[in-house]
Design a protein around this motif. Structure first.
Motif, PDB file in Angstrom:
ATOM      1  N   ARG A 262      36.187  43.054  12.542  1.00  0.00           N
ATOM      2  CA  ARG A 262      35.787  42.023  13.508  1.00  0.00           C
ATOM      3  C   ARG A 262      36.938  41.711  14.453  1.00  0.00           C
ATOM      4  O   ARG A 262      36.757  41.442  15.641  1.00  0.00           O
ATOM      5  N   ARG A 263      38.145  41.762  13.910  1.00  0.00           N
ATOM      6  CA  ARG A 263      39.319  41.520  14.771  1.00  0.00           C
ATOM      7  C   ARG A 263      39.440  42.576  15.843  1.00  0.00           C
ATOM      8  O   ARG A 263      39.757  42.291  17.004  1.00  0.00           O
ATOM      9  N   LEU A 264      39.198  43.796  15.448  1.00  0.00           N
ATOM     10  CA  LEU A 264      39.280  44.882  16.425  1.00  0.00           C
ATOM     11  C   LEU A 264      38.254  44.661  17.540  1.00  0.00           C
ATOM     12  O   LEU A 264      38.545  44.861  18.725  1.00  0.00           O
ATOM     13  N   VAL A 265      37.054  44.292  17.129  1.00  0.00           N
ATOM     14  CA  VAL A 265      36.008  44.060  18.133  1.00  0.00           C
ATOM     15  C   VAL A 265      36.405  42.888  19.037  1.00  0.00           C
ATOM     16  O   VAL A 265      36.241  42.935  20.258  1.00  0.00           O
ATOM     17  N   ALA A 266      36.925  41.832  18.423  1.00  0.00           N
ATOM     18  CA  ALA A 266      37.335  40.659  19.222  1.00  0.00           C
ATOM     19  C   ALA A 266      38.427  41.038  20.220  1.00  0.00           C
ATOM     20  O   ALA A 266      38.407  40.612  21.376  1.00  0.00           O
ATOM     21  N   ASP A 267      39.364  41.839  19.778  1.00  0.00           N
ATOM     22  CA  ASP A 267      40.438  42.277  20.693  1.00  0.00           C
ATOM     23  C   ASP A 267      39.856  43.054  21.865  1.00  0.00           C
ATOM     24  O   ASP A 267      40.291  42.918  23.002  1.00  0.00           O
ATOM     25  N   ALA A 268      38.883  43.892  21.557  1.00  0.00           N
ATOM     26  CA  ALA A 268      38.272  44.684  22.626  1.00  0.00           C
ATOM     27  C   ALA A 268      37.528  43.780  23.606  1.00  0.00           C
ATOM     28  O   ALA A 268      37.536  44.019  24.815  1.00  0.00           O
ATOM     29  N   GLN A 269      36.910  42.753  23.085  1.00  0.00           N
ATOM     30  CA  GLN A 269      36.236  41.790  23.977  1.00  0.00           C
ATOM     31  C   GLN A 269      37.252  41.096  24.884  1.00  0.00           C
ATOM     32  O   GLN A 269      37.021  40.907  26.078  1.00  0.00           O
ATOM     33  N   ASP A 270      38.366  40.723  24.278  1.00  0.00           N
ATOM     34  CA  ASP A 270      39.423  40.091  25.083  1.00  0.00           C
ATOM     35  C   ASP A 270      39.870  41.019  26.194  1.00  0.00           C
ATOM     36  O   ASP A 270      40.149  40.597  27.312  1.00  0.00           O
ATOM     37  N   GLY A 271      39.937  42.291  25.851  1.00  0.00           N
ATOM     38  CA  GLY A 271      40.353  43.269  26.857  1.00  0.00           C
ATOM     39  C   GLY A 271      39.425  43.253  28.056  1.00  0.00           C
ATOM     40  O   GLY A 271      39.865  43.367  29.203  1.00  0.00           O
ATOM     41  N   ILE A 272      38.138  43.108  27.811  1.00  0.00           N
ATOM     42  CA  ILE A 272      37.180  43.070  28.928  1.00  0.00           C
ATOM     43  C   ILE A 272      37.415  41.821  29.763  1.00  0.00           C
ATOM     44  O   ILE A 272      37.426  41.875  31.014  1.00  0.00           O
ATOM     45  N   ALA A 273      37.594  40.696  29.097  1.00  0.00           N
ATOM     46  CA  ALA A 273      37.809  39.447  29.843  1.00  0.00           C
ATOM     47  C   ALA A 273      39.059  39.547  30.714  1.00  0.00           C
ATOM     48  O   ALA A 273      39.060  39.132  31.873  1.00  0.00           O
ATOM     49  N   ILE A 274      40.082  40.112  30.145  1.00  0.00           N
ATOM     50  CA  ILE A 274      41.337  40.248  30.909  1.00  0.00           C
ATOM     51  C   ILE A 274      41.135  41.188  32.093  1.00  0.00           C
ATOM     52  O   ILE A 274      41.568  40.909  33.220  1.00  0.00           O
ATOM     53  N   ALA A 275      40.447  42.287  31.834  1.00  0.00           N
ATOM     54  CA  ALA A 275      40.223  43.255  32.906  1.00  0.00           C
ATOM     55  C   ALA A 275      39.376  42.643  34.016  1.00  0.00           C
ATOM     56  O   ALA A 275      39.596  42.897  35.204  1.00  0.00           O
ATOM     57  N   ARG A 276      38.434  41.839  33.632  1.00  0.00           N
ATOM     58  CA  ARG A 276      37.589  41.205  34.642  1.00  0.00           C
ATOM     59  C   ARG A 276      38.407  40.232  35.486  1.00  0.00           C
ATOM     60  O   ARG A 276      38.231  40.153  36.710  1.00  0.00           O
ATOM     61  N   ALA A 277      39.272  39.491  34.826  1.00  0.00           N
ATOM     62  CA  ALA A 277      40.128  38.560  35.568  1.00  0.00           C
ATOM     63  C   ALA A 277      41.009  39.327  36.552  1.00  0.00           C
ATOM     64  O   ALA A 277      41.201  38.900  37.701  1.00  0.00           O
ATOM     65  N   GLN A 278      41.504  40.433  36.107  1.00  0.00           N
ATOM     66  CA  GLN A 278      42.366  41.228  36.997  1.00  0.00           C
ATOM     67  C   GLN A 278      41.556  41.794  38.154  1.00  0.00           C
ATOM     68  O   GLN A 278      42.043  41.908  39.278  1.00  0.00           O
ATOM     69  N   GLN A 279      40.324  42.141  37.864  1.00  0.00           N
ATOM     70  CA  GLN A 279      39.455  42.629  38.939  1.00  0.00           C
ATOM     71  C   GLN A 279      39.221  41.519  39.967  1.00  0.00           C
ATOM     72  O   GLN A 279      39.259  41.767  41.183  1.00  0.00           O
ATOM     73  N   ASP A 280      39.000  40.308  39.492  1.00  0.00           N
ATOM     74  CA  ASP A 280      38.812  39.187  40.414  1.00  0.00           C
ATOM     75  C   ASP A 280      40.047  39.000  41.281  1.00  0.00           C
ATOM     76  O   ASP A 280      39.941  38.799  42.492  1.00  0.00           O
ATOM     77  N   ASN A 281      41.199  39.059  40.632  1.00  0.00           N
ATOM     78  CA  ASN A 281      42.442  38.909  41.399  1.00  0.00           C
ATOM     79  C   ASN A 281      42.542  39.985  42.467  1.00  0.00           C
ATOM     80  O   ASN A 281      42.951  39.727  43.599  1.00  0.00           O
ATOM     81  N   ALA A 282      42.187  41.190  42.093  1.00  0.00           N
ATOM     82  CA  ALA A 282      42.279  42.298  43.042  1.00  0.00           C
ATOM     83  C   ALA A 282      41.308  42.093  44.206  1.00  0.00           C
ATOM     84  O   ALA A 282      41.623  42.403  45.360  1.00  0.00           O
ATOM     85  N   ARG A 283      40.158  41.563  43.914  1.00  0.00           N
ATOM     86  CA  ARG A 283      39.172  41.304  44.991  1.00  0.00           C
ATOM     87  C   ARG A 283      39.701  40.254  45.953  1.00  0.00           C
ATOM     88  O   ARG A 283      39.583  40.400  47.173  1.00  0.00           O
ATOM     89  N   VAL A 284      40.258  39.211  45.376  1.00  0.00           N
ATOM     90  CA  VAL A 284      40.821  38.142  46.219  1.00  0.00           C
ATOM     91  C   VAL A 284      41.925  38.705  47.092  1.00  0.00           C
ATOM     92  O   VAL A 284      41.998  38.431  48.298  1.00  0.00           O
ATOM     93  N   SER A 285      42.759  39.498  46.478  1.00  0.00           N
ATOM     94  CA  SER A 285      43.872  40.092  47.224  1.00  0.00           C
ATOM     95  C   SER A 285      43.346  40.986  48.338  1.00  0.00           C
ATOM     96  O   SER A 285      43.865  40.980  49.460  1.00  0.00           O
ATOM     97  N   LEU A 286      42.292  41.727  48.056  1.00  0.00           N
ATOM     98  CA  LEU A 286      41.735  42.612  49.076  1.00  0.00           C
ATOM     99  C   LEU A 286      41.153  41.817  50.231  1.00  0.00           C
ATOM    100  O   LEU A 286      41.359  42.139  51.406  1.00  0.00           O
ATOM    101  N   ARG A 287      40.455  40.759  49.881  1.00  0.00           N
ATOM    102  CA  ARG A 287      39.864  39.939  50.958  1.00  0.00           C
ATOM    103  C   ARG A 287      40.952  39.362  51.850  1.00  0.00           C
ATOM    104  O   ARG A 287      40.831  39.332  53.074  1.00  0.00           O
ATOM    105  N   ALA A 288      42.023  38.916  51.188  1.00  0.00           N
ATOM    106  CA  ALA A 288      43.136  38.353  51.969  1.00  0.00           C
ATOM    107  C   ALA A 288      43.736  39.421  52.878  1.00  0.00           C
ATOM    108  O   ALA A 288      44.067  39.154  54.041  1.00  0.00           O
TER     109      ALA A 288
END
Lengths: 207, 1098
Positions: free
Chosen positions: A49-75
């Motif tokens: 379950r820990r492994l799965v939870a870590d993988a979920q965290d990875g998605i959340a982090i990646a999504r946040a980074q994607q948002d940052n990249a979008r903001v940066s691109l718009r700017a």
């Protein structure tokens, strides 16, 4: 009565957990068709379950980074447009303006590449999540999946990400060259008595 | 009574007439004049008092001889006086209060009548208790009629004849006032003093007050002050006393009498405090004036009035110091009225005269407040408002301008700051009070200047900006904006002591000012500062992308300036704050190149920053390379290329090597190691790298490579050279290259220090020589290292010496090993015990011939000791030397038996001879039997311990071992072959799981089939160690057989057979047949049942 209430609370919590997982990953669990594992399911070992939870965290982090990249691109896009329509440029500054436009274009391109990288990172995080979930499920006899296929998928995305990294390195080199050229041009202009007010103001990033 | 009836009739008629007249007038509708309510009231009172007089007269007429008759007369007289008073008031009202000088005959008549009554009663009833009162009233009537002499007589009589009457003090007061009015001050003083010297009474305070005025008129202010103060204190004391009486209800009657006739309208405390102002100004210092009056004023109004009087006095005297404090008090406490404006003006004058500006903030606030409070009153006319506004604006501005000059004259320090804060406050008050003033903008600029001195840069900037907004376009506005920018920047440069709000405000205001300044043509210095300030504000706010561009612009435009240096630092820090290490690296490089605006010192700093950034970048790349998604080493390799020849480049390659190892990419590891060695031959990491590679090679069963890596590692690491060479030597030994192994051991011994790795090398050499050399060779090779004290060497050398007949020296060495005890291994101890048994055997061999019984007995005993020694050695648990001990035991016993068999004793008779012979025969049989048992036990080890070696082989043949030293089966030298195909895949698989038995088996088979049995043997040994079963044992046996390791092959086949593998059983039998032990070969089939199919056969 109390006992029943407790059980229903747990199953309710479990249902909420699943719903939450579904919400987070809505649209991201693709054609791999891997069924999510409930993190509160005690029948699955805690390590799994820990492994799965870590993988979920990875998605959340990646999504946040994607948002940052979008903001940066718009700017970057906005700034590029602002530079392209810059008013009040003094005479004799044609070359300077051209260099500034080029700088804006290269920065924009870098932002685009960085967004591509962030997209790839998110895809990779999702693929890893599928793979980890599938592995845990297989190990604990919860389901049967083609792990090799999932592995290959993740590797393919990883290779693509690495290729984008190489492009990023190249683009950074290019940006450095263009930046040097821009500052050389700017310095020559101002030290030749040119009025740099417009250019100084051009560095403003209006929202 | 008669007169009364007539009177009544007169009134009735008059009344009737009046009514009729009124009716007539009503009928004729003529205009009627009505009196005012006050007059109506007075007339009513007159009526009432007349009724009272009438009734009193009636009562008097009926009270002849009554004890209360004097009282009735007193009452009558008072009523008459009262009526007289009403008539006077009526006349005053009718004259509309225009004058007090009135002709009212009724008054005189009534008062004279009253006087008559008093005189009559005093004459008729001289001792009545009301006499004092009557005398007092009599004096009062005389006074009102202007009969001052009779008045005095009455009062004197009162004072003299009634010394204890409370009215006495009133009388004295009147007498004193009378003298005072005539300017007979001395006499007045005497009268007043009679009051003040008496007990506390209602007139005490007043008497002091009047005495005070006496002194004032005498010009004796000191005495006057004393009496005025006493007037206040005595009055207060009397009031407290009356309160006490009212509370306790004792003496209430006397209290009433005391107040009779006293001037109750006068507030003695107030009057005294106010009137002492003149004398205070003459006699006392201004410094305590405010405190003095504050202590003595019983309410605010009194305080304000008294201070006002004193202020007037000080104005006259031009006592500005006193006026300063007093004006402040009046402005603070006084009501909002026109007098406050005067006080404000006074304060202004005092400040300017004294140049006293320490409290200018609060002072201006007071002045402005006085103005505002008056100015905003509804009753004030607009023109007055305007005039006042102009007037006070000038005052305030004037005093602040003077204060500003004072500020500039004050040296820097706490005092200056304190003054600045006060002045800034004053300016703030000015701005709030006169927001429409023409001079507001310059005043705001002054305020900004002051705020800077006070350390309030943010407020200074805001005020400068406010001033700029009021100014027209021009130099003044430009300068104001510039000052604002400078101040905001200074404010932002303070890291601590700033609220977030202040920072936000400062930044926003700075940019506003900056943008406004852009339209002006600034000189170069100002332009630089403004641009830097604006750029810095973005940095301060955390808008790093914009900050980088703007700061870079400043740096490039103004190279070699202070701002440029600061800008460059902030640019680099901006990248750092964003964790943009790529950006930081590129920016640092740009600032280091030839066209950079950075000076040499700064470039030195940038160099360090760049190095740290590159290190950070390298760490990031390394983490990625070795992480979950690791394997992509090219970024690291590219990085190394860029930094080739530098410590960073070396580090990059090392990290790539570590990453390759982490991911099991062996080929990359080998390539990287070569690259590191080639590019950085002096790298301190090379030894570690090659050691790692050796480990990796061993794990991949690439022994040739491993040996090479170990030797190279030894080259780079002198400290570990001995250890590394020893390991390489042991690998060579396993591969059958004994000569090379021996060479490496010797090198290792030469490289190592005493103990540690050297000891290990010596041990390995000892093992090798024991198995491979003759005793003489062993002695020759090992004796030079005897001094190391290595027990493995010592015991083997000792045995070799024994084998060459050097019994004594050999025995000593063996004793030494046993003496050292803990340092020696089990094998060494076993050998030592065995050696001692051999020493016993040697002694047996040199025993003299057995010619007599004694010798015979000694010999037999020695044989027994020898036997025990061998048995002791056998019990030590050594695989080889247990076998040797048993075999040699058999040898020794047989030798002993033979010796005993050949004994010929002389000097014995037949019977004794027979006995001895029989005993000897038994002994011989016993020795033979024990020898056989020992041999059997030795042979049995073939099956019990699966030990097969030359000694066991002899035992199996029933023969004892004839030599001191054991013999070992040596493996044959290796024939190198090229690596078979398909190894990489298997190695890859094994790198993921080193205990993969199937993989190990497959790998071993590849080597076996390729003809490299030596390597195959090691692989199969690993497979067995990893949990392999009979199949792997069998394969181990085959590989061992092929390399000539019969001992190992025997054991392996036996275990395979034990494990139920038919091939093992067959191979074991074949092996024994090969050794010429067919009988034992057959026994295999009896010992081990038929096994399952599978496995190879030799």
């Amino acid at each position: 009565m109390r006992r029943i209430a407790m059980n229903s609370k747990r199953s309710f919590r479990g249902a909420c957990g699943l719903a939450l997982i579904a919400l987070i990953f809505a649209g991201t669990l693709g054609c791999a068709g891997v069924k999510p594992i409930d993190l509160h399911d005690a029948s699955v070992p805690i390590e799994g379950r820990r492994l799965v939870a870590d993988a979920q965290d990875g998605i959340a982090i990646a999504r946040a980074q994607q948002d940052n990249a979008r903001v940066s691109l718009r700017a970057s896009q906005k700034w590029r447009n602002d530079i392209a329509s810059l008013k009040g440029v003094p005479g004799g500054a044609t070359d300077v303006l051209a260099k500034l436009n080029e700088l804006a274009a290269v920065r924009l391109r870098l932002s685009e590449i960085q967004l591509e990288r962030a997209n790839a990172e998110l895809e990779l995080a999702v693929a890893k999540y599928d793979l980890v979930t599938a592995r845990v499920a297989v190990r604990n006899d919860l389901a049967v999946y083609d792990l090799e296929k999932l592995n290959l998928k993740a590797e393919a995305i990883l290779n693509r990400a690495r290729e984008i990294d190489r492009q990023t390195v190249g683009q950074l080199e290019h940006l450095d060259k263009v930046t040097r050229a821009w500052w050389t041009s700017y310095t020559g202009f101002v030290q030749g008595g040119g009025d740099a007010r417009t250019f100084f103001a051009a560095f403003e990033r209006t929202p | 009574m008669h007169r009364l009836s007539l009177m009544r009739g007169f009134f009735t008629a008059a009344l009737l007439a009046l009514v009729m007249l009124g009716s007539a007038s009503c009928a004729t509708s003529s205009f009627e004049v009505r009196d005012t309510p006050e007059i109506e009231m007075l007339r009513l009172r007159i009526t009432k008092v007349r009724n009272a007089i009438f009734e009193t007269r009636e009562t008097i007429s009926m009270s002849r001889g009554a004890p209360y008759l004097p009282e009735l007369y007193l009452r009558l007289a008072e009523l008459l006086s009262e009526e007289a008073r009403y008539h006077y008031q009526l006349a005053f009202e009718r004259e509309r209060r225009s004058t007090r000088d009135l002709y009212v005959p009724e008054v005189r008549l009534l008062k004279e009548e009253s006087i008559e009554i008093y005189t009559m009663v005093l004459r008729r009833f001289p001792t009545n208790s009301l006499a004092p009162r009557m005398l007092f009233n009599l004096s009062h009537e005389h006074r009102e009629l202007g009969n001052f002499d009779p008045m005095r007589v009455a009062l004197q009589r009162l004072v003299e004849e009634h010394p204890t009457s409370p009215l006495r003090f009133q009388a004295l007061l009147v007498l004193g006032d009378n003298e005072f009015d005539k300017n007979e001050l001395k006499e007045a003083e005497l009268y007043y003093k009679q009051i003040t010297r008496g007990d506390l009474n209602a007139s005490s305070g007043l008497a002091h007050y009047k005495l005070g005025w006496v002194w004032v008129n005498f010009g004796e202010c000191k005495k006057a002050l004393t009496d005025f103060e006493l007037a206040i204190s005595k009055t207060q004391a009397w009031l407290d006393h009356t309160e006490e009486i009212k509370r306790t209800r004792q003496g209430v009657a006397q209290l009433g009498e005391q107040t009779l006739g006293a001037d109750q309208d006068m507030d003695v405390r107030r009057s005294a405090l106010v009137d002492l102002a003149y004398c205070y100004s003459q006699e006392r210092s201004h410094e305590r004036a405010v405190a003095f009056f504050r202590e003595r004023a019983y309410d605010r109004a009194t305080y304000v009035i008294a201070l006002g009087r004193l202020a007037n006095r000080y104005r006259m005297m031009e006592q500005y110091k006193g006026l300063l404090a007093i004006s402040r008090e009046l402005l603070a406490f006084g009501p909002a009225e026109e007098d406050r404006l005067d006080d404000a003006r006074t304060l202004y004058t005092a400040m300017t005269q004294l140049r006293e500006f320490d409290q200018i903030g609060t002072d201006i606030e007071l002045i402005a407040s006085a103005f505002t409070r008056y100015h905003t009153q509804i009753a004030v006319a607009n023109d007055v408002r305007g005039r006042l506004r102009d007037e006070f604006e000038v005052y305030v501005r004037d005093v602040m301008t003077r204060a500003q000059t004072r500020l500039q004259e004050t040296p820097a320090g706490d005092k200056q700051v304190a003054l600045a804060l006060q002045l800034a406050h004053a300016y703030g008050v000015y701005a709030d009070t006169f927001p429409q003033a023409d001079q507001l903008a310059p005043m705001l600029l002054n305020m900004a200047e002051v705020l800077v001195i006070a350390g309030e840069e943010l407020d200074a900037g805001l005020r400068a900006l406010q001033a700029a907004d009021l100014l027209e376009e021009g130099d003044e506005r430009k300068n104001a904006l510039y000052d604002a920018v400078v101040n905001f920047q200074a404010s932002l440069s303070k890291e601590i002591g700033r609220r977030q709000y202040d920072r936000v405000a400062a930044r926003a205001a700075l940019r506003r000012a900056g943008h406004a300044l852009v339209s002006f043509d600034l000189d170069k210095d100002r332009r630089r500062r403004v641009r830097f300030a604006m750029a810095q504000s973005y940095y301060d706010e955390g808008r790093y992308i914009e900050a980088i561009d703007k700061l870079s612009a400043v740096a490039y435009e103004y190279p070699a300036s202070e701002e440029s240096e600061a800008a460059i630092r902030m640019v680099l820090d901006s990248y750092n704050m964003r964790s943009d290490y790529d950006g930081l690296i590129y920016a640092s490089r740009r600032f280091l190149d030839g066209r950079s605006p950075a000076n040499p010192n700064l470039k030195g700093e940038i160099q360090q920053i760049l190095a740290a950034a590159e290190q950070r970048k390298l760490d990031t790349l390394s983490l990625q390379a070795a992480g979950e998604d690791g394997g992509e080493l090219s970024p690291l390799e590219d990085f190394a290329k860029i930094h080739k020849g530098t410590p960073l480049g070396e580090r990059a390659l090392l990290n790539a090597f570590v990453a390759a190892r982490a991911t099991g990419d062996t080929s990359r590891m080998y390539a990287l190691a070569d690259e590191i060695a080639g590019t950085y031959p002096k790298s301190e990491q090379l030894s570690g790298i090659y050691s790692t590679l050796a480990q990796t090679a061993v794990s991949r069963f690439e022994y040739d490579r491993a040996i090479g890596f170990l030797q190279r590692a030894a080259t780079y690491n002198p400290e570990r050279r001995a250890q590394l060479l020893t390991v390489a030597g042991s690998l060579l030994e396993e591969l059958g290259d004994v000569a090379q192994a021996e060479k490496l051991y010797r090198e290792a011994i030469g490289a190592g220090r005493v103990g540690g790795a050297r000891a290990n090398a010596i041990s390995q050499l000892s093992f090798l020589l024991e198995r491979r050399s003759t005793p003489a060779q062993l002695i020759q090779q090992l004796t030079p290292h005897l001094g190391d004290g290595n027990p493995e060497l010592t015991v083997r050398l000792g045995l070799a010496q024994l084998a060459t007949g050097q019994t004594d020296s050999g025995g000593d060495l063996l004793q030494r090993v046993l003496r050292d005890g803990e340092g020696a291994s089990g094998e060494a101890q076993a050998r030592a015990h065995y050696g001692l048994a051999e020493v016993m055997l040697a002694t047996l061999n040199t025993f003299p011939s057995l010619e007599d019984i004694d010798l015979l007995q000694d010999y037999i005993m020695l044989v027994e000791v020898t036997q025990q020694s061998y048995l002791n050695a056998a019990r030590q648990g050594s695989a080889h030397y247990t076998t040797v001990s048993l075999s040699r035991l058999a040898f020794a016993l047989r030798q002993g038996a033979n010796q005993l068999r050949s004994v010929k004793l002389g000097g014995l008779d037949g019977g004794q001879r027979q006995q001895v012979e029989n005993a000897l025969k038994q002994r011989v049989e016993s020795l033979e039997a024990t020898a056989s048992e020992a041999l059997d036990a030795c042979a049995a080890r073939l099956w019990t311990n699966l030990t097969y070696d030359p000694v066991v082989r002899k035992c199996i043949d029933g023969m004892a071992w004839e030599f001191t030293l054991a013999q070992f089966i040596a493996i044959q030298p290796r024939q190198k072959v090229s690596d078979p195909a398909g190894l990489d895949e298997l190695r890859e698989r094994l790198s993921r799981n080193a205990d993969d038995v199937d993989g190990l088996r497959d790998l071993g088979l590849k080597f076996l089939e390729a003809g490299d049995a030596h390597v195959a043997r090691l692989v199969f040994a690993r497979a067995v160690q990893a949990g392999g079963g009979p199949v792997e044992q069998n394969l181990l046996g085959e590989a061992s057989f092929r390399v000539g390791d019969t001992t190992g092959a025997f054991e392996a086949f036996a275990r395979a057979a034990e494990g139920g593998l038919e091939a093992g059983r067959q191979n074991l039998a074949k092996l024994l047949r090969n050794e010429g032990l067919a009988k034992y070969a057959d026994e295999v089939f009896k010992r081990y049942p038929e096994g399952r199919a599978g496995g190879r056969q030799i």
